[in-house]
Design an enzyme around this catalytic site. Structure first.
Site, mmCIF file in Angstrom:
data_model
loop_
_atom_site.group_PDB
_atom_site.id
_atom_site.type_symbol
_atom_site.label_atom_id
_atom_site.label_comp_id
_atom_site.label_asym_id
_atom_site.label_seq_id
_atom_site.Cartn_x
_atom_site.Cartn_y
_atom_site.Cartn_z
ATOM 1 N N TYR A 1 65.511 -53.853 32.241
ATOM 2 C CA TYR A 1 66.142 -55.196 33.068
ATOM 3 C C TYR A 1 65.127 -55.696 33.932
ATOM 4 O O TYR A 1 65.634 -56.700 34.702
ATOM 5 C CB TYR A 1 67.618 -54.805 33.412
ATOM 6 C CG TYR A 1 68.471 -54.725 32.475
ATOM 7 C CD1 TYR A 1 68.188 -54.770 31.135
ATOM 8 C CD2 TYR A 1 69.842 -54.910 32.727
ATOM 9 C CE1 TYR A 1 69.444 -54.751 30.215
ATOM 10 C CE2 TYR A 1 70.723 -54.659 32.137
ATOM 11 C CZ TYR A 1 70.561 -54.689 30.296
ATOM 12 O OH TYR A 1 71.545 -54.679 29.623
ATOM 13 N N LYS B 1 67.836 -41.291 26.587
ATOM 14 C CA LYS B 1 67.161 -41.163 25.210
ATOM 15 C C LYS B 1 65.736 -40.715 25.226
ATOM 16 O O LYS B 1 64.826 -41.621 24.905
ATOM 17 C CB LYS B 1 67.345 -42.626 24.854
ATOM 18 C CG LYS B 1 67.163 -42.738 23.301
ATOM 19 C CD LYS B 1 68.096 -42.561 22.523
ATOM 20 C CE LYS B 1 67.724 -42.829 20.773
ATOM 21 N NZ LYS B 1 69.102 -42.441 20.075
ATOM 22 N N ASP C 1 73.180 -42.524 22.515
ATOM 23 C CA ASP C 1 74.405 -42.733 21.454
ATOM 24 C C ASP C 1 75.447 -41.808 21.278
ATOM 25 O O ASP C 1 76.706 -42.166 21.037
ATOM 26 C CB ASP C 1 73.422 -43.070 20.351
ATOM 27 C CG ASP C 1 72.237 -42.181 20.142
ATOM 28 O OD1 ASP C 1 72.007 -41.326 21.017
ATOM 29 O OD2 ASP C 1 71.595 -42.008 19.010
ATOM 30 N N ASP D 1 74.561 -50.503 31.907
ATOM 31 C CA ASP D 1 75.128 -51.794 31.598
ATOM 32 C C ASP D 1 76.266 -51.570 30.434
ATOM 33 O O ASP D 1 77.442 -52.102 30.517
ATOM 34 C CB ASP D 1 74.151 -52.646 31.423
ATOM 35 C CG ASP D 1 74.595 -54.197 31.431
ATOM 36 O OD1 ASP D 1 75.849 -54.415 31.903
ATOM 37 O OD2 ASP D 1 74.148 -55.159 30.594
ATOM 38 N N ASP E 1 80.700 -51.391 30.350
ATOM 39 C CA ASP E 1 81.443 -51.957 29.575
ATOM 40 C C ASP E 1 82.487 -51.144 28.578
ATOM 41 O O ASP E 1 83.668 -51.498 28.774
ATOM 42 C CB ASP E 1 81.108 -53.124 28.884
ATOM 43 C CG ASP E 1 80.756 -54.282 29.528
ATOM 44 O OD1 ASP E 1 80.654 -54.145 30.904
ATOM 45 O OD2 ASP E 1 80.743 -55.632 29.125
HETATM 46 MG MG MG Z 1 77.260 -55.851 32.035
#
Ligand code: MG
Ligand code: NAI
Length: 339
Positions: free
Chosen positions: A124, A176, A210, A234, A238
């Site tokens: 990011y 990962k 995952d 991120d 959620d």
């Molecule tokens: Mg977000």
């Protein structure tokens, strides 16, 4: 108690609607806060020509504490995310997102997870480029993730310290490293090293990202504190918000050495903005985290108690929780339960 100055950014979309609700509630519990209202996002762009005016940055620099509504970020083109800019400017390296079951009778009971997401590094950072081939100016796109040992170390230490201070038993490192051997490998190695310092005090395990996503929906109660890098965090945050009733109930804090910014996990919800039906709960829970941060936990507990009682009342719920109440009706119902 002397009032503490706090920067307030109502934000875009549903931001002003839910901010109004939060201010009414905090006022009712007598929070010792002096708000310094500032602009950011599209609202700021329209009024000042900049999505992050210097006055806003200055206010936050002075106060060191902010409550922020969601900010709209244009997709694909346009100005870069103001949220990311604020996190970077103030080095708010830890994003703390708790998800706890409040709404019973949902898919899961007893979810109580705190996700600690690295907020300043990884994919990011937006270190991106497009490469032209022939007459296609955007034939190839590339993005570089950058992770530092220092960045990994401080986020891992933050997670373990958080676990210790909050009486949590386990930290799960999500990564990962099997595929991203450099960036995720460095994170895993560093976090495992930090974990050794907490041996016997906080348990640790590591799970590939995952698999973690799957395990979360199979049995979220196997997780306690999760620590992970920026993009994985991120996405997982959620997901864990979804485990406890959705984005309308998920708060977050962005914490650095000298500053802390509190906000809802959700965005500006353009689809419902201006309709007066947004759920203010996530921003209210963020405001409770802010009150805790300011050592005003008694006020925070009163808000949380009234919020939980209000959410139990199907009639008082907003449409995202399958109710019919407006933001104002929900807030009125909550104020009536403050006791
Ligand atoms: Mg977000
Ligand atoms: P979103 O979180 O705004 O909306 C996703 C869905 O959840 C929508 O259907 C929305 O109506 C619903 N929703 C969200 N919050 C709600 C609430 N409090 N009450 C009831 N329903 C709610 O995500 P989306 O649509 O992907 O993003 C919209 C904008 O928000 C984008 O510009 C994005 O960049 C920005 N955003 C800003 C964030 C921030 O300021 N921290 C975080 C996430 C997105």
């Amino acid at each position: 108690m002397t009032a503490r100055r706090v920067t307030l950014i109502p934000g875009d979309g549903i931001g002003p609607e839910i901010t109004e609700a939060v201010l009414r509630v905090l006022d009712a519990v007598g929070a010792a806060i002096e708000w310094d209202e500032q602009l950011a996002g599209v609202a700021a762009l329209e009024r000042t020509g900049s999505p992050l005016p210097e006055a806003t940055v200055e206010s936050f620099r002075r106060s060191g504490v902010a409550l922020k509504g969601p900010l709209t970020t244009p997709v694909g083109t346009g100005f870069r995310s103001v949220n990311v800019a604020l996190r970077r400017e103030f080095d708010l390296y830890a994003n703390v997102r708790p998800a706890k079951t409040i709404l019973h009778g949902g898919r899961f009971e007893d979810v109580d997870i705190v996700l600690v997401r690295e907020n300043t590094e990884g994919l990011y950072i937006g270190f991106e480029a497009t490469i032209p081939v022939g007459d296609d100016p955007r034939a190839v796109a590339q993005s570089n993730a950058v992770v530092t040992r220092r960045g990994c170390e401080r986020i891992a230490r933050f997670a373990f310290e958080y676990a210790l201070q909050h009486g949590r038993r386990k930290v799960t490192i999500c990564h990962k490293a099997n595929i991203l051997k450099a960036v995720s490998g460095l994170f895993l190695e560093t976090a495992r090293n930090v974990a050794r310092e907490y041996e016997g005090r906080v348990d640790v395990n590591d799970v590939i990202i995952d698999a973690a996503a799957m395990k979360l929906v199979l049995d979220p109660t196997q997780f306690d504190v999760i620590v992970t890098t920026n993009m994985f965090g991120d996405i997982l945050s959620d997901e864990i918000a979804g485990l406890v009733g959705g984005l309308g109930l998920a708060p977050g804090a962005n914490v650095g050495e000298g500053a802390a910014l509190f906000e809802a996990v959700h965005g500006s919800a353009p689809d419902i903005a201006g309709k007066g039906v947004a759920n203010p709960s996530a921003m209210l829970l963020a405001a409770c985290m802010l009150l805790d941060h300011l050592s005003q936990s008694a006020a925070a507990d009163r808000v949380r108690g009234a919020l939980e009682a209000t959410l139990l009342d199907v009639e008082a719920r907003t449409p995202d929780l399958k109710g019919n109440a407006t933001t104002t009706e929900f807030t009125d119902a909550l104020l009536g339960r403050l006791g």
